[in-house]
Enzyme design. Sequence first.
Site, PDB file in Angstrom:
ATOM      1  N   HIS A  54       0.049  -0.227  -9.665  1.00  0.00           N
ATOM      2  CA  HIS A  54      -0.694  -1.137  -8.785  1.00  0.00           C
ATOM      3  C   HIS A  54      -1.140  -2.387  -9.551  1.00  0.00           C
ATOM      4  O   HIS A  54      -2.313  -2.744  -9.567  1.00  0.00           O
ATOM      5  CB  HIS A  54      -1.902  -0.424  -8.177  1.00  0.00           C
ATOM      6  CG  HIS A  54      -2.353  -1.026  -6.879  1.00  0.00           C
ATOM      7  ND1 HIS A  54      -2.895  -0.271  -5.857  1.00  0.00           N
ATOM      8  CD2 HIS A  54      -2.348  -2.313  -6.421  1.00  0.00           C
ATOM      9  CE1 HIS A  54      -3.220  -1.066  -4.834  1.00  0.00           C
ATOM     10  NE2 HIS A  54      -2.884  -2.308  -5.166  1.00  0.00           N
ATOM     11  N   ARG A  57       0.847  -1.189   0.000  1.00  0.00           N
ATOM     12  CA  ARG A  57       0.000   0.000   0.000  1.00  0.00           C
ATOM     13  C   ARG A  57       0.883   1.240   0.000  1.00  0.00           C
ATOM     14  O   ARG A  57       1.886   1.315   0.721  1.00  0.00           O
ATOM     15  CB  ARG A  57      -0.929   0.008   1.228  1.00  0.00           C
ATOM     16  CG  ARG A  57      -2.059  -1.003   1.157  1.00  0.00           C
ATOM     17  CD  ARG A  57      -3.055  -0.658   0.049  1.00  0.00           C
ATOM     18  NE  ARG A  57      -4.156  -1.619  -0.042  1.00  0.00           N
ATOM     19  CZ  ARG A  57      -4.173  -2.683  -0.832  1.00  0.00           C
ATOM     20  NH1 ARG A  57      -3.116  -2.938  -1.602  1.00  0.00           N
ATOM     21  NH2 ARG A  57      -5.213  -3.484  -0.862  1.00  0.00           N
ATOM     22  N   GLU A 114      -2.452   7.570  -5.042  1.00  0.00           N
ATOM     23  CA  GLU A 114      -2.718   6.979  -6.360  1.00  0.00           C
ATOM     24  C   GLU A 114      -4.173   7.075  -6.800  1.00  0.00           C
ATOM     25  O   GLU A 114      -4.471   7.001  -8.001  1.00  0.00           O
ATOM     26  CB  GLU A 114      -2.284   5.510  -6.382  1.00  0.00           C
ATOM     27  CG  GLU A 114      -3.129   4.593  -5.519  1.00  0.00           C
ATOM     28  CD  GLU A 114      -2.626   3.158  -5.544  1.00  0.00           C
ATOM     29  OE1 GLU A 114      -3.408   2.260  -5.881  1.00  0.00           O
ATOM     30  OE2 GLU A 114      -1.437   2.929  -5.232  1.00  0.00           O
TER      31      GLU A 114
END
Length: 334
Positions: free
Chosen positions: A294, A233, A262
């Site tokens: 991601h 994360r 993000e």
Amino acid sequence: MEILAFGVQSDEKPLIEKAFAGLHDVRCLDVFLTEDTAPIAAGHEIISTSVNADLGSRVLQTLAAGGTQMIAQRSTGFNNIDLDVAERLGLRVARVSYYSPYSVAEFAWALAMAVNRRIVRAVSRTRDFDFRLHGLLGRDMHGRTAGVVGTGKIGEAFARIAHGFGMELLGWDIAENPACTALGMTYVDKERLFAEADLISLHVPLLPATQHIIGEEALSVMKDDAILINSSRGGLIDSRALVTELRAGRFTGVGLDVYEAEAGLFYVDKSVEGIDDDTLARLVTFPNVIVTSHQAYYTSDAVGQIIDATVQNVTDHLAGRRSDNVLVPAPPAS
């Protein structure tokens, strides 16, 4: 019943439609759930969301007012959901508690080897028929020390790969994983891990206790030639502090598959309009940094498992069953 799925990638859409075929209709949207798009869900009892959805108070209130009763998030992480508000509004929330840990662990290693061996720079050069080796010097992983921050399923998978490289293993977690100690991992306090590891990989969830676990202090004690990888994360790293250290010429390489701001950027094409995030813009300019969007979880194996679990979560909701995936249970029948 029609289920509305937000933030569906093009590769995911046929898999989701196939998984729900014969059970329920599903409408896949490529837009993410935000305050602006939440009204689209009106009239849908069940919606499905991605990890970058905005499920804060205002969005949840819009969903509840429109008749939504259940949110099926297609991810393990749920730090984007205000669970207290969801419970107060009577919204049931479920996530995917497990999918292939190898997808993320293998990608973390891909980032580590890419920055170590300067793969991106090398490919860029050879496309211009520049075959010099200057600036491409890497180093063996064998015999060096890997620090694994978080030794759950993904951390364990990462450690097994490190063990295969012949690395020494240091670990930090609130509880020791016997499988990791069997590999020869030594559990230490995180300060020692940061100071001694040549490669540091993050595999802890984002919680108040782990927010900016990699901040100014942690970065300052790391080796100048360390490699730092984050595929968990974005909020685990203080990005501005990281930029400061990189500007000082520190670290062999940094691989980031996640970024703390993000949401609204990752999974969206910003190539024409650009971005107004100065920190991210600076990060991608460093030659020893790789930023990806991601995607560590994004294998056919993991995505298939995520979708199957989502279908099961919907089925359980409609049948009144509660599984370990449920974060907020359905309110009691009146």
